[in-house]
Enzyme design. Sequence first.
Site, PDB file in Angstrom:
ATOM      1  N   TYR A 103      -2.058  -0.082  10.469  1.00 15.40           N
ATOM      2  CA  TYR A 103      -1.956  -0.516   9.119  1.00 15.40           C
ATOM      3  C   TYR A 103      -0.693   0.090   8.665  1.00 15.40           C
ATOM      4  CZ  TYR A 103      -3.583  -1.056   4.469  1.00 15.40           C
ATOM      5  OH  TYR A 103      -3.819  -1.361   2.860  1.00 15.40           O
ATOM      6  N   GLU A 117      -0.077   3.715   1.789  1.00 13.00           N
ATOM      7  CA  GLU A 117       0.201   3.964   2.876  1.00 13.00           C
ATOM      8  C   GLU A 117       1.752   3.472   4.173  1.00 13.00           C
ATOM      9  OE1 GLU A 117      -2.717   5.388   4.418  1.00 13.00           O
ATOM     10  OE2 GLU A 117      -1.873   5.216   6.672  1.00 13.00           O
ATOM     11  N   SER A 154       1.020  -1.455  -0.128  1.00 13.54           N
ATOM     12  CA  SER A 154      -0.340  -0.627  -0.429  1.00 13.54           C
ATOM     13  C   SER A 154       1.445   1.096  -0.731  1.00 13.54           C
ATOM     14  CB  SER A 154      -0.653  -0.473   1.448  1.00 13.54           C
ATOM     15  OG  SER A 154      -1.084   1.481   1.229  1.00 13.54           O
TER      16      SER A 154
HETATM   17  P1  NAP Z   1     -11.369  -4.681   1.393  1.00 12.04           P
HETATM   18  O1  NAP Z   1     -12.888  -4.287   0.671  1.00 12.04           O
HETATM   19  O2  NAP Z   1     -11.296  -4.022   2.997  1.00 12.04           O
HETATM   20  O3  NAP Z   1     -11.184  -6.741   1.701  1.00 12.04           O
HETATM   21  C1  NAP Z   1     -10.614  -6.700   2.728  1.00 12.04           C
HETATM   22  C2  NAP Z   1     -10.478  -8.410   2.930  1.00 12.04           C
HETATM   23  O4  NAP Z   1     -10.622  -9.019   3.784  1.00 12.04           O
HETATM   24  C3  NAP Z   1     -12.046  -9.004   3.361  1.00 12.04           C
HETATM   25  O5  NAP Z   1     -12.614  -9.779   2.065  1.00 12.04           O
HETATM   26  C4  NAP Z   1     -11.898  -9.703   3.991  1.00 12.04           C
HETATM   27  O6  NAP Z   1     -12.878 -10.483   4.815  1.00 12.04           O
HETATM   28  C5  NAP Z   1     -10.252  -9.932   4.046  1.00 12.04           C
HETATM   29  N1  NAP Z   1     -10.423 -10.293   5.468  1.00 12.04           N
HETATM   30  C6  NAP Z   1     -10.128  -9.288   7.106  1.00 12.04           C
HETATM   31  N2  NAP Z   1     -10.082 -10.192   8.192  1.00 12.04           N
HETATM   32  C7  NAP Z   1      -9.656 -11.652   7.419  1.00 12.04           C
HETATM   33  C8  NAP Z   1      -9.276 -12.613   7.973  1.00 12.04           C
HETATM   34  N3  NAP Z   1      -8.345 -12.816   8.813  1.00 12.04           N
HETATM   35  N4  NAP Z   1      -8.672 -13.729   7.804  1.00 12.04           N
HETATM   36  C9  NAP Z   1      -9.018 -13.897   5.873  1.00 12.04           C
HETATM   37  N5  NAP Z   1      -9.667 -12.914   5.296  1.00 12.04           N
HETATM   38  C10 NAP Z   1      -9.555 -11.659   6.134  1.00 12.04           C
HETATM   39  O7  NAP Z   1     -10.069  -4.202   1.130  1.00 12.04           O
HETATM   40  P2  NAP Z   1      -9.994  -3.924  -0.845  1.00 12.04           P
HETATM   41  O8  NAP Z   1      -9.662  -2.272  -0.899  1.00 12.04           O
HETATM   42  O9  NAP Z   1     -10.313  -5.148  -1.766  1.00 12.04           O
HETATM   43  O10 NAP Z   1      -8.710  -4.040  -0.523  1.00 12.04           O
HETATM   44  C11 NAP Z   1      -7.907  -5.399  -0.643  1.00 12.04           C
HETATM   45  C12 NAP Z   1      -5.535  -4.834  -0.243  1.00 12.04           C
HETATM   46  O11 NAP Z   1      -5.649  -4.092  -1.110  1.00 12.04           O
HETATM   47  C13 NAP Z   1      -5.872  -4.991   1.363  1.00 12.04           C
HETATM   48  O12 NAP Z   1      -5.200  -5.579   1.557  1.00 12.04           O
HETATM   49  C14 NAP Z   1      -6.366  -3.357   1.248  1.00 12.04           C
HETATM   50  O13 NAP Z   1      -5.454  -3.241   2.430  1.00 12.04           O
HETATM   51  C15 NAP Z   1      -4.801  -3.697   0.193  1.00 12.04           C
HETATM   52  N6  NAP Z   1      -4.872  -2.299  -0.387  1.00 12.04           N
HETATM   53  C16 NAP Z   1      -6.086  -1.171  -0.765  1.00 12.04           C
HETATM   54  C17 NAP Z   1      -6.061  -0.123  -1.212  1.00 12.04           C
HETATM   55  C18 NAP Z   1      -7.198   0.256  -1.789  1.00 12.04           C
HETATM   56  O14 NAP Z   1      -7.170   1.608  -2.035  1.00 12.04           O
HETATM   57  N7  NAP Z   1      -7.921  -0.509  -2.084  1.00 12.04           N
HETATM   58  C19 NAP Z   1      -4.401   0.348  -1.612  1.00 12.04           C
HETATM   59  C20 NAP Z   1      -3.672  -0.768  -1.455  1.00 12.04           C
HETATM   60  C21 NAP Z   1      -3.775  -1.960  -0.507  1.00 12.04           C
HETATM   61  P3  NAP Z   1     -14.148 -11.079   5.129  1.00 12.04           P
HETATM   62  O15 NAP Z   1     -15.630 -10.222   4.718  1.00 12.04           O
HETATM   63  O16 NAP Z   1     -14.485 -11.665   6.121  1.00 12.04           O
HETATM   64  O17 NAP Z   1     -13.814  -9.484   6.351  1.00 12.04           O
HETATM   65  N1  GDD Z   2     -12.274   8.003   5.520  1.00  7.25           N
HETATM   66  C1  GDD Z   2     -12.532   8.848   6.090  1.00  7.25           C
HETATM   67  N2  GDD Z   2     -13.853   9.072   6.706  1.00  7.25           N
HETATM   68  N3  GDD Z   2     -11.615   9.730   6.242  1.00  7.25           N
HETATM   69  C2  GDD Z   2     -11.617  10.635   5.676  1.00  7.25           C
HETATM   70  C3  GDD Z   2     -12.941  11.448   6.487  1.00  7.25           C
HETATM   71  C4  GDD Z   2     -14.316  10.663   7.207  1.00  7.25           C
HETATM   72  O1  GDD Z   2     -14.576  11.353   7.802  1.00  7.25           O
HETATM   73  N4  GDD Z   2     -12.899  12.781   6.158  1.00  7.25           N
HETATM   74  C5  GDD Z   2     -11.387  12.960   5.879  1.00  7.25           C
HETATM   75  N5  GDD Z   2     -10.885  11.750   5.300  1.00  7.25           N
HETATM   76  C6  GDD Z   2      -9.612  11.690   4.397  1.00  7.25           C
HETATM   77  C7  GDD Z   2      -8.659  10.978   5.871  1.00  7.25           C
HETATM   78  O2  GDD Z   2      -8.283  12.048   6.848  1.00  7.25           O
HETATM   79  C8  GDD Z   2      -7.577  10.280   4.488  1.00  7.25           C
HETATM   80  O3  GDD Z   2      -6.818  11.837   5.012  1.00  7.25           O
HETATM   81  C9  GDD Z   2      -8.753  10.380   4.035  1.00  7.25           C
HETATM   82  O4  GDD Z   2      -9.816  10.520   3.853  1.00  7.25           O
HETATM   83  C10 GDD Z   2      -8.794   9.297   2.800  1.00  7.25           C
HETATM   84  O5  GDD Z   2      -8.864   8.154   4.232  1.00  7.25           O
HETATM   85  P1  GDD Z   2      -9.686   6.820   3.080  1.00  7.25           P
HETATM   86  O6  GDD Z   2     -10.547   6.766   2.715  1.00  7.25           O
HETATM   87  O7  GDD Z   2     -10.521   6.259   4.794  1.00  7.25           O
HETATM   88  O8  GDD Z   2      -8.430   5.621   3.442  1.00  7.25           O
HETATM   89  P2  GDD Z   2      -6.859   5.652   3.244  1.00  7.25           P
HETATM   90  O9  GDD Z   2      -5.862   6.472   2.448  1.00  7.25           O
HETATM   91  O10 GDD Z   2      -6.724   6.327   4.956  1.00  7.25           O
HETATM   92  O11 GDD Z   2      -6.626   4.538   3.511  1.00  7.25           O
HETATM   93  C11 GDD Z   2      -7.365   3.598   2.239  1.00  7.25           C
HETATM   94  O12 GDD Z   2      -5.779   3.670   1.299  1.00  7.25           O
HETATM   95  C12 GDD Z   2      -4.525   2.974   1.136  1.00  7.25           C
HETATM   96  C13 GDD Z   2      -3.643   3.385   0.195  1.00  7.25           C
HETATM   97  O13 GDD Z   2      -3.322   4.491  -0.280  1.00  7.25           O
HETATM   98  C14 GDD Z   2      -7.270   2.317   2.028  1.00  7.25           C
HETATM   99  O14 GDD Z   2      -7.880   1.835   1.046  1.00  7.25           O
HETATM  100  C15 GDD Z   2      -5.976   1.287   2.565  1.00  7.25           C
HETATM  101  O15 GDD Z   2      -6.340  -0.068   2.664  1.00  7.25           O
HETATM  102  C16 GDD Z   2      -5.355   1.534   1.471  1.00  7.25           C
HETATM  103  O16 GDD Z   2      -4.195   0.888   2.217  1.00  7.25           O
END
Ligand code: NAP
Ligand code: GDD
Length: 342
Positions: A158, A136, A134
């Site tokens: 995280y 992050e 990520s």
């Molecule tokens: P998500 O919608 O939050 O999905 C997370 C998944 O992890 C769910 O299927 C959840 O299953 C599973 N999980 C949680 N705890 C688990 C456990 N103990 N054992 C097995 N599975 C478990 O996340 P996403 O947005 O699809 O992201 C996919 C991956 O990419 C994550 O690793 C996230 O950290 C990473 N990532 C996401 C982003 C982004 O912007 N979306 C960016 C960078 C990296 P349940 O339904 O059972 O809870």
């Molecule tokens: N969730 C949330 N809710 N975020 C808020 C809010 C609110 O009400 N108001 C402002 N924000 C700001 C957060 O402080 C952060 O700076 C930004 O919006 C994005 O927040 P999220 O959408 O929660 O995503 P994230 O950047 O913290 O994390 C996501 O992206 C990562 C990759 O950079 C997640 O998908 C992570 O799993 C992923 O790794």
Amino acid sequence: MARRALITGITGQDGSYLAEHLLREGYEVWGLVRGQANPRVPRVRRLLQDVRLVRGDLLDQGSLISAVEKAQPDEVYNLGAISFVPMSWEQAELTGEVTGMGVLRVLEAIRVCSGITAARRSPAGQIRFYQASSSEMFGQVRETPQTERTPFHPRSPYGVAKAYGHFLTQNYRESYGMFAVSGILFNHESPRRGAEFVTRKVSLGVARIKLGMASELRLGNLEARRDWGFAGDFVRAMHLMLSAAEPEDYVIGTGRTHSVRELVEAAFGAAGLDWERHVVCDSSLHRPAEVDLLCADPKKARTQLGWEPTVSFEDLVAMMVEADLRLLADGRDPEQDNPSWP
Ligand code: NAP
Ligand code: GDD
């Protein structure tokens, strides 16, 4: 024989898009699901009918070995994680176990099932492994834009857990010769995004206000900047990484950054609303340590993988607002009954 893929996190946003993509590519797709009555499993069974499900948990080493033995995958995509950053301060130990140590357990399952040891390195036809790293991890960024060489300075439990998984993946590649890679993915969104993340919170909030179901939307830090892309584009990059000739890590993002304020303006604008009349800033939603600015340099992915994003920020926001307007107008439940699922 069709190639086989095992996906952890199949019930999440990326798991659904990746499964669809791999099915279109002719793969046999297996998904790991946890819990005895996981409420998301019926949705996956209904909507991804061709995906085979296998029980397991990232907290349970034996279950992961069994899952690999059962699915006999050519490729494993580790998408499972506790992925909501604020939760990682509330449950830091659990986040470390699932998001960090979970990577070790999946790598160990592959290593054990493949008979790999320090003396017997990864065989030909080995299982290929993708880790969902990520942006992050960049946290308090040392340079902008961020590349594969930018040092990490994570700002949340995280991010720290993801950095552990990232380095471990690199280490298994170097120690055992495994085809193990990390995609350092920047934020990617879609109508299937969990309602706790800011883009979906905003698109659902806009839809509720437009339909007269709410009058205000409470948000935290409006000044944070993110590089937001479309999840459907990003899962293609995961597959390209595992299809490459050499195992390498890649940054995946659009190369454009926007503030939360700009997101809000675009989303309310897409519904013909004035955001300043509805958005309330709530300091209780600020994070203990914020990531202020993320912006990818995806040049390596473009030149080596031929990967390009296809959906602009503006189109992504409009897509999410329109999907949520339809969803709520139909009286559906955003978590359980999302028609934007396949
Ligand atoms: P998500 O919608 O939050 O999905 C997370 C998944 O992890 C769910 O299927 C959840 O299953 C599973 N999980 C949680 N705890 C688990 C456990 N103990 N054992 C097995 N599975 C478990 O996340 P996403 O947005 O699809 O992201 C996919 C991956 O990419 C994550 O690793 C996230 O950290 C990473 N990532 C996401 C982003 C982004 O912007 N979306 C960016 C960078 C990296 P349940 O339904 O059972 O809870
Ligand atoms: N969730 C949330 N809710 N975020 C808020 C809010 C609110 O009400 N108001 C402002 N924000 C700001 C957060 O402080 C952060 O700076 C930004 O919006 C994005 O927040 P999220 O959408 O929660 O995503 P994230 O950047 O913290 O994390 C996501 O992206 C990562 C990759 O950079 C997640 O998908 C992570 O799993 C992923 O790794």
